[in-house]
Design an enzyme around this catalytic site. Sequence first.
Site, PDB file in Angstrom:
ATOM      1  N   CYS A 194      38.120  38.296  46.938  1.00 30.64           N
ATOM      2  CA  CYS A 194      39.332  37.839  46.245  1.00 30.64           C
ATOM      3  C   CYS A 194      40.569  38.060  47.124  1.00 30.64           C
ATOM      4  CB  CYS A 194      39.454  38.607  44.929  1.00 30.64           C
ATOM      5  SG  CYS A 194      41.025  38.429  44.078  1.00 30.64           S
ATOM      6  N   CYS A 207      43.423  39.998  45.525  1.00 30.52           N
ATOM      7  CA  CYS A 207      43.061  41.417  45.419  1.00 30.52           C
ATOM      8  C   CYS A 207      43.362  42.133  46.726  1.00 30.52           C
ATOM      9  CB  CYS A 207      41.580  41.579  45.080  1.00 30.52           C
ATOM     10  SG  CYS A 207      41.094  40.881  43.498  1.00 30.52           S
TER      11      CYS A 207
END
Length: 107
Positions: free
Chosen positions: A32, A35
Amino acid sequence: MAVVELTQDTMESFLETNKDKTVLIDFWASWCAPCKQLLPVVEKLAEENQDIVIAKVQVDVEEQLSNQYKVRRVPTFIALKDGKRQDPLIAKTYTKDVLQEYIDKHK
């Protein structure tokens, strides 16, 4: 305070130890991009908010925890106050200000 990496094996004792504190859990994934971009922001928030505990759960590794907390997308942030789960923060954009506002709401 450093960000703590949680696993299924450590979650229960971690929550018991920190039951009187506000805990912010960052559910994230290694694939991600947002993230990864948030990692330094989360670490900075942990330094600046010594009165809370910030932890991370890698959803691909800890699927059982992700399911237990009903995480459907990443990143997802969930606060626990007095051991009780609060509404998750699921934002269109995550900035330090957005995360700090969520933390302040649940202190």
